[in-house]
Design an enzyme around this catalytic site. Structure first.
Site, PDB file in Angstrom:
ATOM      1  N   CYS A 107       0.939  -1.289   0.134  1.00  0.00           N
ATOM      2  CA  CYS A 107      -0.164   0.066   0.011  1.00  0.00           C
ATOM      3  C   CYS A 107       0.934   1.125   0.061  1.00  0.00           C
ATOM      4  CB  CYS A 107      -0.865  -0.084   1.287  1.00  0.00           C
ATOM      5  SG  CYS A 107      -2.019   1.282   1.444  1.00  0.00           S
ATOM      6  N   CYS A 114      -1.813  15.422   2.989  1.00  0.00           N
ATOM      7  CA  CYS A 114      -3.229  15.255   2.071  1.00  0.00           C
ATOM      8  C   CYS A 114      -3.788  16.534   2.761  1.00  0.00           C
ATOM      9  CB  CYS A 114      -3.839  13.916   2.521  1.00  0.00           C
ATOM     10  SG  CYS A 114      -5.343  13.714   1.386  1.00  0.00           S
ATOM     11  N   CYS A 338      -2.349   4.385  11.681  1.00  0.00           N
ATOM     12  CA  CYS A 338      -2.243   4.853  10.272  1.00  0.00           C
ATOM     13  C   CYS A 338      -2.253   6.418  10.212  1.00  0.00           C
ATOM     14  CB  CYS A 338      -3.623   4.176   9.689  1.00  0.00           C
ATOM     15  SG  CYS A 338      -3.777   4.334   7.907  1.00  0.00           S
TER      16      CYS A 338
HETATM   17  S1  SF4 Z   1      -8.497   9.035   4.240  1.00  0.00           S
HETATM   18 FE1  SF4 Z   1      -6.661  10.628   4.735  1.00  0.00          FE
HETATM   19  S2  SF4 Z   1      -5.251  10.159   2.983  1.00  0.00           S
HETATM   20 FE2  SF4 Z   1      -7.357   9.479   2.327  1.00  0.00          FE
HETATM   21  S3  SF4 Z   1      -8.085  11.227   1.277  1.00  0.00           S
HETATM   22 FE3  SF4 Z   1      -8.623  11.171   3.321  1.00  0.00          FE
HETATM   23  S4  SF4 Z   1      -7.417  12.792   4.401  1.00  0.00           S
HETATM   24 FE4  SF4 Z   1      -6.545  12.132   2.413  1.00  0.00          FE
END
Ligand code: SF4
Length: 355
Positions: A107, A114, A338
């Site tokens: 992964c 993000c 995570c």
């Molecule tokens: S789960 Fe986390 S890594 Fe995935 S789009 Fe949402 S903020 Fe971004």
């Protein structure tokens, strides 16, 4: 400044070597060392001349050799390993190796951080720092491949589901996947690749235009508009019914069933009504649902539903003939971290406490 050789297409490498006065066939040999033998040190490339190795060392950098493994977390069952990697510029990303019955799957992250700010995700806490390059995406697979190669094994699946929104780094992500697909690189079939998006519709449409049988996964997590916007702010720009429609078009054109990821959060999105609604949205779609019982985050009020509730949710979906699975609890003990490994590392760096 040295040129990055890792991830360089073969014709480009041939040209670069010709400019150094080296024979064209050397490019193939170097490809073999890098991508089949997983050797990232020119000094060990024994079928090249000493002067050539020296010249290569002076000219090129090899990314996997420059990435530092800062931390490793192994699951108690030994089937999952998460590594925190420090890139040459000091940024950190997480990558996970999973050992399934059918082989090894990695992964990978697509961005440092993000921008999507999903409520349940540590990767989105401080926004995206930057996109990863093709080499940085491919190198995540090769860092594990290098270890597996010693035991005669290789990574056979890639999932772009780590930190970052892949559709916001579209070109690098799909270039990296096409690179890894090449027989003289990792030879991973497109059907064994999955790209997971939180629902960036233009990205799904662009992916469709590539006409590659890569699997699409959608992080759905809620099917009530208000709740989804709360959990995933992206829903305000791309409402989930439109995302499902775009994903269905992708399924039709690619022939690949779409997987909908749905984190089960106790008393938030795990009611009978949620399951009924989910079934309604996905009825007659080429879709499967992957239910992920949440890792508890007490400070946010997120808890894992009781097993009975999970089973009830699954049974409602199945009653409506929706293919539903509950994610195998691989590395449950390390999943709790995570996105958090990187966050902790960034915090330590800021305070200068890293050992
Ligand atoms: S789960 Fe986390 S890594 Fe995935 S789009 Fe949402 S903020 Fe971004």
């Amino acid at each position: 400044m040295k040129t990055e050789i890792f991830g360089m297409p073969l014709p480009q490498l041939q040209t670069a070597l010709a400019e150094l006065g080296m024979k064209k066939f050397r490019a193939k040999q170097i490809y073999d060392w890098l991508y089949q033998k997983c050797v990232f040190d020119f000094a060990q490339m024994s079928n090249l001349g000493k002067a050539e190795r020296q010249l290569l060392q002076e000219t090129f950098s090899v990314l996997p050799a420059e990435i530092r493994v800062v931390r490793k977390l192994d699951s108690a069952d030994g089937l999952t390993q998460k590594i925190l990697l420090e890139l040459p510029d000091g940024n950190a990303i997480e990558t996970v190796l999973m050992h399934h019955d059918y082989g090894y799957s990695v992964c990978v992250s697509s961005q440092v951080g993000c921008d999507m700010h999903c409520a349940f995700c540590a990767s989105g806490l401080h926004g995206a720092v930057r996109n990863l390059t093709v080499a940085e995406i491919a190198a995540q697979v090769y860092l594990f491949d290098a270890r597996l190669a010693a035991a005669g094994e290789r990574v056979s699946r890639v999932v772009v589901m780590g930190s970052g929104e892949p559709m916001l780094n579209f070109d690098a992500v799909f270039e990296a996947l096409q690179f890894l697909h090449q027989p003289d690189v990792a030879n991973i079939g497109y059907r064994n690749m999955t790209v997971s998006t939180c629902g960036i519709i233009p990205g799904i449409q662009k992916m469709q235009k590539l006409e590659l049988p890569i699997n699409l996964a959608i992080s759905l997590h809620a099917v009530r508009n208000e709740l989804r916007s709360e959990l995933m702010p992206v829903n305000q720009g791309f409402p989930f019914p439109d995302v499902i429609a775009a994903a269905e078009e992708y399924a039709t054109s690619s022939g690949r069933q779409v997987t909908y990821e749905y984190i089960l959060l106790a008393d938030i999105n795990d009611s009978d009504r949620d399951a009924e609604l989910l079934a309604e949205y996905l009825r007659y779609k080429q879709a499967g649902v992957n239910l992920i019982p949440a890792n508890p985050v007490p400070e946010k009020g997120y808890f894992r539903p009781k097993m009975q509730r999970i089973e009830r949710f699954v049974s409602i979906l199945r009653r409506h003939r929706i293919h539903a699975t509950v994610r195998k609890e691989m590395g449950k003990d390390i999943n709790a971290a995570c996105g958090q490994l990187r966050a902790a590392f960034a915090g330590e760096k800021a305070q200068g406490t890293r050992s």
